[in-house]
Scaffold this active site. Structure first.
Site, PDB file in Angstrom:
ATOM      1  N   ALA A 179      -4.544   6.869  -0.409  1.00 14.03           N
ATOM      2  CA  ALA A 179      -5.655   6.388  -1.230  1.00 14.03           C
ATOM      3  C   ALA A 179      -6.174   5.018  -0.805  1.00 14.03           C
ATOM      4  CB  ALA A 179      -5.222   6.335  -2.701  1.00 14.03           C
ATOM      5  N   HIS A 180      -5.610   4.404   0.199  1.00  8.61           N
ATOM      6  CA  HIS A 180      -6.094   3.110   0.678  1.00  8.61           C
ATOM      7  C   HIS A 180      -7.235   3.358   1.656  1.00  8.61           C
ATOM      8  CE1 HIS A 180      -1.846   1.270  -0.182  1.00  8.61           C
ATOM      9  NE2 HIS A 180      -2.507   1.585  -1.267  1.00  8.61           N
ATOM     10  N   LEU A 181      -8.450   3.049   1.227  1.00  9.16           N
ATOM     11  CA  LEU A 181      -9.632   3.473   1.965  1.00  9.16           C
ATOM     12  C   LEU A 181     -10.389   2.274   2.525  1.00  9.16           C
ATOM     13  CD1 LEU A 181     -10.861   6.041  -0.699  1.00  9.16           C
ATOM     14  CD2 LEU A 181      -9.479   6.514   1.330  1.00  9.16           C
TER      15      LEU A 181
END
Length: 503
Positions: free
Chosen positions: A442-444
């Site tokens: 989820a680290h975008l």
């Protein structure tokens, strides 16, 4: 702060309209409103009650599909929780400052994606780190140094190790490592927000029932006064230019209305996350910009970068004082493997305690879990686009084309070997936890990357679109590299840097 209906918002021209109320949107809204600007915050979700779980507040389309090797694959993690406060409602509170190298990755590491990037330095961002750490009451290992990495001075004492964290730290020390407390935006003691963490529910994917975890809604947005208006259950459909180089309005679809509504503002801020912000620009195509707004470089949506990670678990005989569920996600961190010649390109990654989230029973044993995480290098082929299929709003669905680089997967393997050796030193059997996080998490980052040359970047170093004078990206989309550490605090500090300059 006041909540408004869509028809109320349509009757005003705001000084600033911010798309997304999460980590960067919350900081931007607070900064601008505190300076007296009229601000409208557009949020797709609703208020999430204490104790709420992420599964009940996901965008149904957040499990986007990725095209890999001629097949459709599920992504590893839902990338769009919707709710007032955004992802900060459900994150683990892990709050590192980036290592200086994370801001300025070398051309050798970037490879074909190398370009004249934003040139941001840790020193430039440190005052904004100071501010957000104070607002969130981040607790950490003040002044500790591990290799090249130095922790700042925190206003809060570090939180104690969990029982598994203590066992892991002692084992790491016996192997010559230097474990430190994980910095977290969690109140371990009573303050004006909470009575202090009591580990009632897991941090990850849960809204803290007593407010000990510092989300931007409770810590920043509710203190903004009447300058801040909030429009909930509404999705930004497209930005509309009023003249070349200037956006005059945004079209918004509300759960309460069947047709779109025009919202006008003098400035616009993209804070929806690196996927949603880029998708908004791609949807904002026109006769003059058929391939999407601000896409003269052809780079909107490209260079998508994430974290690539994996989990290892073991069990050792339970020790006195162990609770079957240690709900604080992480209390112990190892930064010894950030860099080294054994890693491809010399760039390593992060190993830290990541307590199980899946209800592991005690049964006389203590579960130990470590997460190994690397920031992947950006590549133009890793991108998001728009599908011909429609979502529940009637808008084109997002398509994610993403494949982790083989060199980054090799970096991850080295970290796993080190984590495995640590767990085996305690005598337990080690196994890999089944996740798809090696497919991306989820680290975008990266889809609107910041740089000095409009031909090789989408925004300038302050996040302003090269092609538009009054639109800024303040989320992780502007980052040239995902970094090896958890990014939320850095995204917030950078949003503060941009918003402060504008205010």
């Amino acid at each position: 702060m006041k909540f408004v209906a869509v028809d109320q918002a349509a009757r005003q021209v705001f000084d600033a309209c911010i798309i997304g109320s999460g980590a960067s949107g919350g900081v931007t809204a607070h900064t601008l409103a505190q300076q007296g600007l009229s601000v409208l915050l557009v949020e797709q979700g609703d208020i999430i009650p204490p104790g709420g779980k992420i599964d009940d507040h996901l965008d149904p389309d957040s499990w986007a599909y990725a095209w890999r090797h001629g097949r459709w694959w599920d992504t590893g993690y839902p990338w769009s929780a919707q709710g007032f406060g955004g992802g900060t409602i459900f994150y683990a509170g892990v709050s590192f400052r980036y290592h200086p190298r994370d801001f300025t990755p070398s051309d050798e590491f970037m490879g074909s994606a190398a370009y004249e990037h934003w040139g941001l330095t840790r020193q430039e961002l440190d005052p904004h780190y100071d501010w957000i750490e104070a607002q969130l009451a981040v607790a950490g290992p003040s002044g500790e140094t591990v290799g090249e990495y130095r922790f700042p001075r925190y206003t809060r004492e570090r939180l104690p190790y969990t029982s598994p964290g203590r066992v892991l730290a002692e084992a790491a020390e016996s192997l010559g490592g230097k474990p430190v407390a994980t910095p977290v935006a969690i109140s371990g003691v009573a303050d004006r927000f909470t009575s202090g963490c009591r580990q009632l529910t897991p941090c990850t994917d849960n809204h803290c029932p007593i407010g000990a975890k510092a989300d931007v809604a409770s810590r920043l947005l509710y203190d903004c006064g009447d300058e801040l208006s909030v429009l909930l259950r509404s999705r930004a459909v497209k930005l509309v230019a009023s003249r070349p180089g200037v956006v005059g309005s945004v079209e918004v679809l509300s759960d309460d209305e069947r047709s779109s509504t025009t919202i006008r503002a003098r400035r616009f801020f993209l804070a929806a996350n690196a996927i949603q912000s880029a998708a908004l620009l791609l949807r904002s195509s026109s006769r003059l910009e058929p391939h999407g707004m601000a896409n003269s470089s052809g780079l909107v949506g490209r260079h998508l970068a994430m974290k690539v990670s994996g989990y290892l678990r073991s069990h050792v005989p339970s020790q006195h004082g162990y609770r079957p569920l240690q709900h604080r996600y992480s209390s112990m961190t190892l930064l010894d493997s950030m860099y080294g010649p054994e890693f491809p390109g010399g760039m390593g990654g992060l190993i830290y305690e990541a307590n199980p989230w899946d209800g592991v029973e005690d049964n006389g044993f203590m579960p130990l879990q470590l997460e190994c995480s690397v920031g992947d290098r950006p590549r133009a082929r890793n991108r998001i686009g728009l599908s011909k299929e429609r979502d529940r709003w009637g808008l084109p669905r997002v398509v994610m084309n993403y494949v982790a680089d083989k060199h980054d997967l090799a970096r991850l393997r080295v970290l796993r070997q080190r984590a495995t050796a640590l767990l085996r030193s305690l005598g337990g059997k080690v196994r890999q936890v089944s996740t798809k996080y090696e497919l991306g998490s989820a680290h975008l980052h990266g889809t609107l990357r910041a740089g000095k040359d409009p031909r090789t970047s989408v925004t300038d170093r302050m996040g302003r679109l090269h092609d538009y004078d009054n639109v800024w990206a303040v989320d992780g989309a502007v980052f040239p590299f995902a970094g090896n550490l958890n990014p939320t605090l850095t995204i917030q500090a950078n949003a503060r840097r941009i918003a402060s300059a504008i205010a």
